[in-house]
Design a protein around this motif. Structure first.
Motif, PDB file in Angstrom:
ATOM      1  N   VAL A 136       0.856  -1.186   0.000  1.00 17.98           N
ATOM      2  CA  VAL A 136       0.000   0.000   0.000  1.00 17.98           C
ATOM      3  C   VAL A 136       0.890   1.233   0.000  1.00 17.98           C
ATOM      4  CG1 VAL A 136      -1.762   1.285   1.294  1.00 17.98           C
ATOM      5  CG2 VAL A 136      -1.857  -1.219   1.189  1.00 17.98           C
ATOM      6  N   ILE A 137       0.494   2.219  -0.755  1.00 17.70           N
ATOM      7  CA  ILE A 137       1.253   3.466  -0.839  1.00 17.70           C
ATOM      8  C   ILE A 137       1.485   4.021   0.568  1.00 17.70           C
ATOM      9  CG2 ILE A 137      -0.781   4.936  -1.138  1.00 17.70           C
ATOM     10  CD1 ILE A 137       0.928   6.552  -3.174  1.00 17.70           C
ATOM     11  N   GLY A 138       2.706   4.503   0.797  1.00 18.40           N
ATOM     12  CA  GLY A 138       3.046   5.075   2.095  1.00 18.40           C
ATOM     13  C   GLY A 138       2.281   6.367   2.359  1.00 18.40           C
ATOM     14  N   ARG A 139       2.242   6.746   3.602  1.00 19.67           N
ATOM     15  CA  ARG A 139       1.422   7.875   4.046  1.00 19.67           C
ATOM     16  C   ARG A 139       1.786   9.191   3.356  1.00 19.67           C
ATOM     17  NH1 ARG A 139       1.676   9.764  10.076  1.00 19.67           N
ATOM     18  NH2 ARG A 139       0.143  11.429  10.100  1.00 19.67           N
ATOM     19  N   GLU A 140       3.073   9.537   3.292  1.00 20.16           N
ATOM     20  CA  GLU A 140       3.472  10.800   2.675  1.00 20.16           C
ATOM     21  C   GLU A 140       3.107  10.825   1.193  1.00 20.16           C
ATOM     22  OE1 GLU A 140       6.018  10.186   6.291  1.00 20.16           O
ATOM     23  OE2 GLU A 140       5.426   8.926   4.618  1.00 20.16           O
ATOM     24  N   ASP A 141       3.366   9.723   0.499  1.00 24.99           N
ATOM     25  CA  ASP A 141       3.028   9.649  -0.926  1.00 24.99           C
ATOM     26  C   ASP A 141       1.515   9.692  -1.131  1.00 24.99           C
ATOM     27  OD1 ASP A 141       5.676   9.314  -2.278  1.00 24.99           O
ATOM     28  OD2 ASP A 141       5.767   7.551  -0.986  1.00 24.99           O
ATOM     29  N   PHE A 142       0.780   9.048  -0.243  1.00 23.96           N
ATOM     30  CA  PHE A 142      -0.684   9.061  -0.313  1.00 23.96           C
ATOM     31  C   PHE A 142      -1.203  10.492  -0.183  1.00 23.96           C
ATOM     32  CE2 PHE A 142      -4.726   9.054   2.047  1.00 23.96           C
ATOM     33  CZ  PHE A 142      -5.531   8.348   1.161  1.00 23.96           C
ATOM     34  N   ILE A 143      -0.717  11.208   0.806  1.00 21.82           N
ATOM     35  CA  ILE A 143      -1.158  12.593   1.025  1.00 21.82           C
ATOM     36  C   ILE A 143      -0.805  13.458  -0.184  1.00 21.82           C
ATOM     37  CG2 ILE A 143      -0.829  14.668   2.443  1.00 21.82           C
ATOM     38  CD1 ILE A 143      -0.334  12.660   4.829  1.00 21.82           C
ATOM     39  N   ALA A 144       0.416  13.295  -0.700  1.00 23.60           N
ATOM     40  CA  ALA A 144       0.841  14.080  -1.867  1.00 23.60           C
ATOM     41  C   ALA A 144      -0.056  13.812  -3.068  1.00 23.60           C
ATOM     42  CB  ALA A 144       2.301  13.778  -2.208  1.00 23.60           C
ATOM     43  N   MET A 145      -0.367  12.547  -3.326  1.00 25.23           N
ATOM     44  CA  MET A 145      -1.248  12.205  -4.452  1.00 25.23           C
ATOM     45  C   MET A 145      -2.635  12.793  -4.270  1.00 25.23           C
ATOM     46  SD  MET A 145      -0.394   8.288  -5.543  1.00 25.23           S
ATOM     47  CE  MET A 145      -1.794   8.314  -6.639  1.00 25.23           C
ATOM     48  N   LYS A 146      -3.135  12.761  -3.050  1.00 22.42           N
ATOM     49  CA  LYS A 146      -4.462  13.303  -2.782  1.00 22.42           C
ATOM     50  C   LYS A 146      -4.471  14.819  -2.992  1.00 22.42           C
ATOM     51  CE  LYS A 146      -6.939   9.712  -1.873  1.00 22.42           C
ATOM     52  NZ  LYS A 146      -8.182   9.436  -2.601  1.00 22.42           N
ATOM     53  N   CYS A 147      -3.396  15.485  -2.599  1.00 18.17           N
ATOM     54  CA  CYS A 147      -3.306  16.932  -2.836  1.00 18.17           C
ATOM     55  C   CYS A 147      -3.225  17.224  -4.330  1.00 18.17           C
ATOM     56  CB  CYS A 147      -2.106  17.514  -2.091  1.00 18.17           C
ATOM     57  SG  CYS A 147      -2.329  17.529  -0.294  1.00 18.17           S
ATOM     58  N   PHE A 148      -2.544  16.379  -5.071  1.00 16.30           N
ATOM     59  CA  PHE A 148      -2.450  16.522  -6.521  1.00 16.30           C
ATOM     60  C   PHE A 148      -3.831  16.338  -7.164  1.00 16.30           C
ATOM     61  CE2 PHE A 148      -1.323  14.248 -10.637  1.00 16.30           C
ATOM     62  CZ  PHE A 148      -1.056  15.411 -11.347  1.00 16.30           C
ATOM     63  N   ALA A 149      -4.576  15.330  -6.732  1.00 14.87           N
ATOM     64  CA  ALA A 149      -5.909  15.084  -7.290  1.00 14.87           C
ATOM     65  C   ALA A 149      -6.835  16.262  -6.963  1.00 14.87           C
ATOM     66  CB  ALA A 149      -6.474  13.775  -6.767  1.00 14.87           C
TER      67      ALA A 149
END
Length: 189
Positions: A129-142
């Motif tokens: 599963v995508i790590g927390r920092e990468d998850f947050i970054a992707m969500k901010c990008f979306a």
């Protein structure tokens, strides 16, 4: 590999386990994203979505489509246009209507995302599963309302350490708009 876990409609997460076995056997890195990753990082919601990033080029995703089709899965390959942040998506389905979306070529994605993924036990198997920092970054990008809510919830998880330098660095890769969203979310947490 003919023993499949998904045996009825509404089991896309189990289909994901089936798909992951093929990815692992082909030595293809992946990281679960979307609603399943959101659940790992604190936002549980009702959905049957199963999505993953794959560590292949959009062109290699076409070859992977042939492998899944030959194995009896339904497939559809969608390629993004030059302005699309997603290079290509491979939809993998089964006869029950379950579906897994495999994304390749996400613009701005840090290539180390797969090395930072976390292993999560699921239904007798394991998922990356995508790590927390990468998850947050992707969500901010979306940047959509649900994405921002997911990012906010992941930031509020006090049980897991957060590397703020890494978070800001991987968010910058997605561009100024993602950085602006992150800073607004950080200001409210």
């Amino acid at each position: 590999m003919n023993k499949r876990k998904a045996r009825a409609p509404g089991q896309s997460a189990l289909l994901l386990l089936d798909v992951v076995r093929w990815l692992v056997d082909a030595d293809i890195g992946y990281a679960v994203i979307g609603a399943m990753a959101a659940a790992v990082h604190g936002s549980i919601r009702a959905t049957t979505d199963a999505d993953a990033l794959v560590a292949v080029s959009p062109d290699r995703l076409g070859a992977l489509e042939k492998v899944f089709r030959k194995a009896g899965f339904g497939t559809e390959l969608r390629r993004g246009d030059p302005d699309d942040p997603i290079g290509a998506v491979l939809l993998v389905g089964d006869r029950h209507g379950n579906r897994v979306d495999l994304l390749a070529g996400l613009r701005g994605l840090d290539p180390q995302v797969f090395a930072r993924s976390i292993t999560v036990p699921f239904q007798g198997g394991q998922l990356q599963v995508i790590g927390r920092e990468d998850f947050i970054a992707m969500k901010c990008f979306a940047g959509g309302p649900q994405d921002i809510a997911d990012a906010r919830r992941a930031l509020q998880d006090r049980d897991a350490p957060l590397d703020m330098d890494l978070l800001r660095r991987v968010t910058r890769r997605f561009g100024r708009a993602a950085v602006d969203v992150l800073e607004k979310v950080l200001a409210t947490c």
